[in-house]
Every structure is written in structure tokens, then in C-alpha cells.
Write an enzyme that holds these catalytic residues in place. Structure first.
Site, PDB file in Angstrom:
ATOM      1  N   GLN A   1      13.590  -4.197  14.110  1.00 46.81           N
ATOM      2  CA  GLN A   1      13.019  -5.254  13.281  1.00 46.81           C
ATOM      3  C   GLN A   1      14.067  -5.780  12.313  1.00 46.81           C
ATOM      4  OE1 GLN A   1       9.882  -3.179  11.160  1.00 46.81           O
ATOM      5  NE2 GLN A   1      11.268  -1.492  10.742  1.00 46.81           N
TER       6      GLN A   1
ATOM      7  N   HIS B   1       0.309   3.498  -2.339  1.00 41.87           N
ATOM      8  CA  HIS B   1       0.706   4.781  -1.758  1.00 41.87           C
ATOM      9  C   HIS B   1      -0.051   5.958  -2.366  1.00 41.87           C
ATOM     10  CE1 HIS B   1       4.206   2.338  -0.391  1.00 41.87           C
ATOM     11  NE2 HIS B   1       4.025   3.077   0.677  1.00 41.87           N
TER      12      HIS B   1
ATOM     13  N   ASP C   1       0.735   5.778   7.908  1.00 43.69           N
ATOM     14  CA  ASP C   1       1.210   4.612   7.154  1.00 43.69           C
ATOM     15  C   ASP C   1       1.886   3.660   8.131  1.00 43.69           C
ATOM     16  OD1 ASP C   1       1.854   2.946   5.087  1.00 43.69           O
ATOM     17  OD2 ASP C   1       3.564   4.122   4.381  1.00 43.69           O
TER      18      ASP C   1
END
EC number: 2.5.1.16
Length: 577
Positions: free
Chosen positions: A307, A339, A434
């Protein structure tokens, strides 16, 4: 096969056939070459079916035409893949973008083939013109799309819903031009040396398909990693223009008038000049476009194998922002709120062995390490480049409190699905998921019933799983589909959400782009276990900065009131996101 006409009487002008048939032989038994029409751009020998007057032997000419087919087919497929890749990166949902691009292109190729029937009489000049336009449009498509995205903020309002107008327009034009190639090439290859139609089609399509294979492999393994999207497309257009012009002017120049040759040379010179100029300016253009998207304080911009990673801020008082493929993933202003909500409810209980899926930025790991009784943290992140940046970048490593420097943390670059299939049963007390938003196609399998079945297997008795499931308010159907999928995998769930403090600049894996600035008003999470887990914070653990058990309870009630019932689970073979 069209039969030749009877020989013309001596002294009469040869007839070329009103329908564009083959040249009528003269009384001497040879085809006349007089009667060139400058206004039409073709000579009589280039009429449909007439043999071409080649500067080489027919066998060599046939080989050169097939070689041209090979190169042009490779370039055409690169244009298709370039549009799919860029649209997936800028818009998201790669399955939808690939479907739109490919289906529109195939449809347009049919239109181009029909339109090319009118050009068969001028096949050489027509093919040269088609390749020049295709080289310019295909080669510049990536730069134009990225420019519109960068400087107009989310495509400048060119559309509201449905297929992206500009993407469809490029797909349509490129498809029409690619479709026009085959009839013209068939006409040219038959003029080199006439053979039965079946054999000519077989040779032509064999060269075309092999060229497509080479172009399809060259794009992901050569052009994209070594040249990037912009330069790769521009170089492809250059090759396309050079080969198209060389084939027509070098091999079929005697079939065109002098005016047509000069027009074609001029057009290709202009195309090559434009592509060369764009290539020289590509780096400056990319920097300017990046600043237009992310602002003027871009500090790090790298393209990893997975990415594009961009860091902004962390200087002159500006907060650090982390963008992954154009989506805001971390904002130092509010990331702790996200978080802490993801990690701390799952850490209430036994927590010696923890698995973090994704989270290469180290921020979820930072929250896990706040519990001193954690003995081991395994991080499975697909992109090792992001993990390296989280280790060594001063701003990001300071934000994650140098989590990767802790001896208890073990990072592995691997696909989470593949890693879980080889993980022993009951390995982890806590799993923190996550991961990218489920609406992003690349991550859909990581929100499937099969994936959650693997997670259920690796959880120890009493183990807990925390999943980010998207925004409850912005994407309720996605959120509750994740909930249904977890329950279908045999897990009990407790939904909860936390409201973003700055809804216009909220980080997280949701579909938030730098150009649009759209962000969720909340983050939705699911706490899952084999038995119904309790949503609370461990009073013996260090308290988080932004959460209390009371606020979690209120947020869970708010999320439950928004429940969408009756949604089916998502599976690998039937994704629901």
C-alpha cells in the site's frame, strides 16, 4: 472469397469495385497502381481485399503484423489493469471497480469493432490513427484520474451515486479503440498474404492473447513495483504509439498517400512529445498532487509492496496523521480514544498471551503493553513496510511509545487467514482484530464466518476477541452483519461504540479519505467470546485515559438500540459487505 472481376478491355481504366473488392487485373495480368487519391489518404491497392505493396517478403510482413498485434494487446491490457488498480486505490471496493471497468470495456470493444467496419477501406491509416489516440488516452488516463481526484476533492462532484463518471468515460473510450484494432488488423494481415478466414483469425487471436498474457504479468510484477502507476501508464502509451506508427509507416507506407503519411507522423510526434513531457514531470506532478490531497506538511510518503503509506504533521505543532492508501488511519488528536476502546474491554481477564491482527502502527500494541502481566504479544501485519516505519520513524514510534522495542512483542509479516490456519488450538487469551474496514474488498475475507471460526479455535477457554466493525451510525448494515457473522461462528457478542471527539477528523479503518475528509461520527466494536462476555474494565489494571466502565455501558446501550436484526452472516463464497 471474393472472385476477381473479368479483365478490363485494353486501354480502359481499371475498376476497383464499388464495394471495395480486390483490384481488377489489367490486360497484362498485373494490378494497376495508378489512381492514388490524396484526399482519401489511401491508394487503390489499399482498398478492401487488395494486396498490400510491401517493402519486405509476405512472410516477413506477416510476422511483423503479428508482432505488432502482440505488443498492442499487451498495452491494451495494461490500460485495463491500470484503471482497475487506480480506481480501487482511490475509490475502494476493488470487486465493484474491476467489474465496472472490465464490463464497460468489453461492451465498448464491441462498439469499436462495429465502428471499424467503416475504416476497412483505409485500414493502414485507420489503424495508425487508432493507435495514436489509444496511446495518448491510455497513457495519460492514470495521470488525469489522479489529478481530478487530488485537485477537486473526491472527484469534484462529477457524480453522486452509481458508476464513477470519469472512470466509465475512460473505460468506454479505451475499449472502443481496442475493439477497433482487431478488424483493421485482420484486414491488414489478409492484405499481406491472403489465407482462409479461420486460419487468419487463429493467428491473429493467438498473438493477441499471448500479448495480453505478457501485459497482464508485466503490470503487477514490473510496471507497478518499479515505475509506479503514473510512469508505468505513460511508458506503455509510448510503446503503443511507437509500435503502431512503425508498423503502419514502415510496412504499409506504399498503401497511403504522402499526405496521410505526414499527418500520421505529425500526430504520433505530438503524442510522443506529450507523453515524454508528462513522464519527465511525473515526479513533480505526484508531489504536487500528494500535497493537494494530504496538505503541505507531508513528511513521509512511501509505496510498500502492499500500500501507499503517508505520514503528515508531527512538526511545527501539527499532530501526526497516518494515511494508508489515501484513508486516514491514525490521527494523533484522537487515536487514543479509538485504540483504548478497541483494546481495554478485551483485556479484562486472563491476558498472558495476546494476538494483534493488523495494527502495524503499534498503537493497539501500546495499549496491550500497559498491562504488566502480559507475557507475549504476537502482531500479524501484512505490510512489513508499515511495521518498519512504526519502529523507526521518530514521530510514529514516539506515538506508539516504542512498542516494538519491547522484548515481549513479536511481529510477523503474514496474511492473517493463513497464519491462523497453522496456529495451535487455544493459543491466545486475547485477540485484537484491528483490520481494514470490511467494505474494502481486500479485507472482506477477514470478516467472514470461516475466519471467525479460526479465531474461535485459537482462543483459550475464557478467551476474548475484540473486533472493530465499522461505524454504527454511518454503516449500520455492515456493523450488524459483522455481529451476525461472529454469532454464526459460535461466539457470543456484546456490541458497543464510542463517539469520535472530532467527527471531521476521526481516524480508524473506516472508509475515510484524505481528499473528501468524510469521517465516521463513531467507531463500532464487538466484544466476543464462547460465553457472553462482560463489558467492563479491569479495576486492577492501569486505567485508560478516555474510558470508564460507566461510559462503556452507556455506549453499549446506545449501540444495542440501533440493532438491525435478521441479517445473514458473511462467508467466503457469499460476502455480504
Amino acid at each position: 472469397m471474393i472472385e476477381p472481376r473479368a479483365p478490363a478491355p485494353p486501354g480502359s481504366r481499371p475498376s476497383w469495385g464499388g464495394s471495395g473488392g480486390p483490384a481488377t487485373p489489367s490486360s497484362s495480368g498485373t494490378s494497376s497502381s495508378s489512381g492514388t487519391s490524396p484526399s482519401s489518404g489511401t491508394s487503390p491497392s489499399s482498398a478492401t481485399g487488395a494486396p498490400a505493396r510491401l517493402p519486405v517478403r509476405p512472410g516477413t510482413g506477416r510476422f511483423l503484423v503479428l508482432a505488432g498485434v502482440f505488443v498492442c494487446a499487451a498495452c491494451g491490457l495494461v490500460y485495463e489493469l491500470e484503471l482497475v488498480a487506480l480506481a480501487s486505490y482511490l475509490i475502494g471496493d476493488s470487486v465493484t471497480q474491476a467489474s465496472v471497468v472490465l464490463s464497460v470495456m468489453v461492451f465498448a470493444m464491441g462498439l469499436g469493432s462495429l465502428a471499424a467496419k467503416r475504416l476497412r477501406r483505409f485500414a493502414a491509416a485507420g489503424f495508425g490513427a487508432v493507435e495514436a489516440v489509444l496511446a495518448l488516452v491510455g497513457g495519460s488516463s492514470a495521470m488525469v484520474l489522479y489529478a481530478v481526484f487530488a485537485w477537486t476533492g473526491g472527484w469534484g462532484g462529477l457524480w453522486v451515486d452509481g458508476p464513477r463518471f470519469l472512470l466509465v468515460a475512460f473505460s468506454l473510450v479505451i475499449g472502443v479503440l481496442i475493439g477497433a484494432e482487431v478488424p483493421l488488423l485482420m484486414e491488414l494481415i489478409q492484405r499481406v498474404r491472403r489465407q482462409d478466414a479461420g486460419g487468419a483469425v487463429a493467428d491473429l487471436f493467438a498473438a493477441d492473447y499471448v500479448g495480453a498474457l505478457v501485459g497482464g504479468l508485466a503490470f503487477p510484477f514490473v510496471l507497478l513495483p518499479f515505475l509506479g502507476q503514473l510512469t508505468g501508464a505513460l511508458l506503455t502509451g509510448t510503446v503503443n504509439a511507437v509500435v503502431g506508427a512503425a508498423l503502419v509507416i514502415g510496412l504499409f507506407r506504399r498503401d497511403m498517400s504522402r499526405r496521410a503519411r505526414w499527418m500520421l507522423l505529425t500526430a504520433n510526434a505530438v503524442v510522443l512529445a506529450l507523453l515524454a513531457t508528462a513522464t519527465l514531470l511525473a515526479d513533480d506532478f505526484e508531489r504536487a498532487a500528494r500535497h493537494a490531497v494530504y496538505g503541505q506538511d507531508v513528511r513521509v510518503a512511501v509505496r510498500t509492496d502492499v500500500q501507499e503509506v503517508v505520514l503528515t504533521g508531527d512538526s511545527d505543532g501539527r499532530p501526526l496523521d497516518l494515511f494508508l492508501d489515501g484513508r486516514l488511519r491514525v490521527s494523533a488528536d484522537d487515536e487514543r480514544h479509538y485504540h483504548e476502546a478497541l483494546v481495554h474491554p478485551a483485556m479484562s481477564g486472563t491476558r498472558a498471551r495476546v494476538l494483534v491482527l493488523g495494527g502495524g502502527d503499534g498503537l493497539a500494541v501500546r495499549e496491550v503493553l500497559r498491562h504488566p502481566d502480559v507475557r507475549r504479544v504476537d502482531v500479524v501485519e501484512l505490510d512489513p513496510g508499515l511495521t518498519r516505519l512504526a519502529r523507526h520513524d521518530p514521530g510514529l514510534s514516539a506515538l506508539n511509545e516504542h512498542a516494538y522495542g519491547d522484548s515481549r512483542v513479536h511481529a510477523a509479516a503474514a496474511d492473517a487467514f493463513r497464519r491462523l490456519r497453522t496456529t495451535p488450538t487455544g493459543t491466545y487469551d486475547v485477540v485484537i482484530s484491528d483490520l481494514p474496514d470490511p467494505g474494502i474488498t481486500a479485507g472482506t475475507k477477514l470478516y467472514s464466518q470461516e475466519f471467525y471460526g479460526l479465531l474461535r479455535r485459537v482462543l483459550a477457554p475464557g478467551g476474548r476477541l475484540a473486533v472493530h466493525a465499522g461505524s454504527v451510525s454511518a454503516h449500520p448494515r455492515t456493523f450488524w452483519t459483522v455481529d451476525a457473522t461472529l454469532r454464526a461462528a459460535g461466539l457470543r457478542t456484546v456490541p458497543y461504540r464510542v463517539v469520535a471527539r472530532d467527527a471531521g477528523h476521526a481516524p480508524g479503518p473506516d472508509r475515510t479519505t484524505a481528499a473528501t475528509g468524510h469521517a465516521p461520527r463513531d467507531w463500532g466494536f464487538l466484544l466476543a467470546a464462547r460465553r457472553l462476555p462482560g463489558l467492563r474494565l479491569d479495576p486492577a489494571a492501569p486505567p485508560p485515559h478516555t474510558l470508564t466502565t460507566g461510559s462503556l455501558t452507556r455506549d453499549a446501550r446506545a449501540a444495542a438500540r440501533a440493532r438491525t436484526a435478521g441479517l445473514p452472516p458473511s462467508t467466503l463464497v457469499h460476502p455480504r459487505y
